[in-house]
Design an enzyme around this catalytic site. Structure first.
Site, PDB file in Angstrom:
ATOM      1  N   ARG A 104      -3.584   4.296  -1.277  1.00 40.76           N
ATOM      2  CA  ARG A 104      -4.157   2.860  -1.964  1.00 40.76           C
ATOM      3  C   ARG A 104      -3.705   1.824  -1.590  1.00 40.76           C
ATOM      4  NH1 ARG A 104      -2.043   5.402  -7.408  1.00 40.76           N
ATOM      5  NH2 ARG A 104      -0.698   6.613  -5.765  1.00 40.76           N
ATOM      6  N   HIS A 160       0.705  -0.977   0.171  1.00 36.99           N
ATOM      7  CA  HIS A 160      -0.097  -0.150   0.152  1.00 36.99           C
ATOM      8  C   HIS A 160       0.753   1.300  -0.019  1.00 36.99           C
ATOM      9  CE1 HIS A 160       0.575   1.514   4.128  1.00 36.99           C
ATOM     10  NE2 HIS A 160       0.864   0.310   4.332  1.00 36.99           N
ATOM     11  N   CYS A 161       0.383   2.319  -0.598  1.00 38.75           N
ATOM     12  CA  CYS A 161       1.073   3.595  -0.643  1.00 38.75           C
ATOM     13  C   CYS A 161       0.206   4.504   0.467  1.00 38.75           C
ATOM     14  CB  CYS A 161       1.085   4.266  -1.961  1.00 38.75           C
ATOM     15  SG  CYS A 161      -0.449   4.263  -2.788  1.00 38.75           S
ATOM     16  N   ALA A 162       0.216   5.763   0.261  1.00 35.86           N
ATOM     17  CA  ALA A 162      -0.329   6.720   1.254  1.00 35.86           C
ATOM     18  C   ALA A 162      -1.981   6.687   1.259  1.00 35.86           C
ATOM     19  CB  ALA A 162       0.025   8.205   0.924  1.00 35.86           C
TER      20      ALA A 162
END
Length: 476
Positions: free
Chosen positions: A29, A25-27
């Site tokens: 999504r 996961h990113c910030a």
């Protein structure tokens, strides 16, 4: 919010834990590599309160959840599936396996240029500031700010040097980033870039003028060959090809050179051989190809005028969906680096029209939607975000789902792009392709004014068309 329940619902909607190859996961999504994307239940995902939107790109299926929430949902996914988080690079690598050759090529360009964008943006925006200080007619009729207030002349000269450095020495940035991407030593890539912009070489900016005027070009006499002593300042294509050769040569040498001599011979042979063949034939050939590419695109833009802008504006959002827009970064970098002859990049202003159109369409949908409170909330936030240059939530979370806002957006984008293309609006910097993008625009021929008018036209046309289409049942 029950994060465990949300994670379970998402897991069921994407085909269960057995359908997951890798996840991270990113910030904002969840980034998933799935074995079979046909098992995804899009309708179920869309109905979840926690999900703000979804889209597939680069072999990854991404679920937009939001900052602060995504990490909690992901933690529950880890507990349920027993799978550990993969590094983002690993997820990208897994996703790349399902990409076709063209997609991999576009992804390669993105991997090389995205890391150096901050340096290019900084230099470009400094050019914008310098333009404000030195361009006549902005603050005073027929005079620039520094002509009236000479105390700012030194500041303008300093800013001009600061602004030009990233573009003049662009091969160093590309060499470092590209060598890293191709699996070579990034510092050898940077060293090769330094060789190609060495001050003892004739400047790449002076070379075309010298050829045009018939002046002699400095060269080396070597083995019966005449090799031009010409630099590659601001050049993209020659550096990309040269760095690829360097990285592959380095990799090959490390396999055959004895370990005890590796650190001595491998860098020496790699740099010597690559630099030699670059000056001999790789550089001249790719330099010419680069000129043809830039000149060809500029000619199409100048010749196509409003019609060319209309077509590009209509197609820009569909191009973004495919991910092909990442390939524009290399072209834009070259156009901006050669802005003395090209006038700058026409792609950035058209990208702005597309982004503003997506925002206007989402805001129109916000007023149109009555029953779906969740989608209405997403539309308002995503619309504002798109106006500021971030279109993913608006495009994938609202406009494509409802269809008619997306149709309205591409129509508005086409009309706005046609207007700015008619008046030859160009950017002298990369930046935020949205409302804050004014500083990236060239002030030549009232570029800022026409940029603002183009944004207004795009917003109004998109909003009106989207609202009109919403009354047609086949689009609702």
């Amino acid at each position: 919010m029950n994060y465990k329940k949300s994670a379970e619902s998402i897991l069921n909607a994407i085909g269960g834990e057995n359908n997951i190859d890798a996840m991270a996961h990113c910030a904002t999504r969840l980034r998933l590599v799935l074995k079979d994307e046909s098992l995804i239940d899009e309708e179920s995902l869309s109905s979840m309160e926690v999900v703000k939107g979804t889209f597939a790109t680069g072999g990854q299926y991404q679920i937009i959840i939001g900052s602060g929430t995504v990490n909690k949902v992901f933690a529950e996914l880890e507990k349920i599936t027993g799978k550990e988080a993969s590094a983002t690079s690993e997820v990208k690598s897994e996703g790349n396996k399902s990409m076709n050759p063209f997609q991999k090529f576009v992804k390669m360009l993105s991997d090389i240029f995205v890391p150096i964008i901050p340096a290019i943006v900084a230099g470009g925006l400094l050019m914008g500031i310098n333009n404000i200080l030195t361009a006549p007619g902005i603050f005073y009729n027929h005079h620039s700010l520094i002509e009236v207030h000479s105390q700012f002349k030194g500041l303008a000269e300093m800013i001009d040097i600061f602004a030009n450095a990233p573009f003049t020495l662009l091969p160093i940035l590309i060499g470092f980033s590209a060598a890293k991407r191709f699996g070579g030593n990034a510092f050898l890539g940077a060293a090769l870039g330094m060789i190609l912009v060495h001050p003892e070489l004739m400047s790449a900016y002076d070379y075309p003028k010298a050829v045009e005027l018939g002046k002699s070009i400095p060269h080396w006499h070597l083995f019966g060959l005449e090799i031009n002593r010409v630099g590659y300042q601001g050049q993209v294509l020659p550096m990309l090809v040269a760095t690829y050769i360097l990285a592959k040569l380095e990799q090959g040498l490390r396999k055959v050179v004895p370990t005890v001599l590796d650190n001595l011979l491998t860098p020496l042979i790699s740099i010597l051989v690559t630099a030699f063949i670059t000056f001999l034939f790789v550089g001249p050939i790719t330099r010419t190809l680069g000129y043809w590419l830039s000149d060809g695109l500029t000619w199409l833009y100048e010749f196509g005028g409003a019609i060319g802008g209309l077509i590009f504006g209509l197609l820009y959002a569909p191009i973004v969906i495919t991910g092909m827009h990442h390939s524009f970064i290399a072209i834009e970098t070259q156009l901006i680096a050669d802005n003395a002859t090209t006038g700058g990049s026409f792609i950035f202003p058209i990208a702005t029209m597309s982004n503003v159109a997506q925002g206007a369409a989402a805001l129109a949908a916000f007023l149109i939607i009555k029953k779906n409170k969740k989608l209405k909330g997403i539309a308002s936030a995503a619309g504002i975000s798109a106006l500021l240059g971030v279109t993913e939530p608006a495009m994938f979370g609202v406009n494509l789902k409802l269809r008619y806002p997306f149709i309205g957006a591409i129509i508005g984008s086409g009309i706005g792009a046609a207007y700015i293309s008619f008046f030859k609006v160009k950017a002298i910097a990369l930046g935020t392709a949205g409302l804050p993008g004014f500083i990236s625009i060239s002030g030549v021929n009232h570029g800022w004014l026409h940029y603002g008018i183009g944004i207004a036209i795009t917003f109004i046309v998109t909003f009106v068309v989207t609202y009109a289409l919403s009354f047609r049942k086949k689009y609702v």
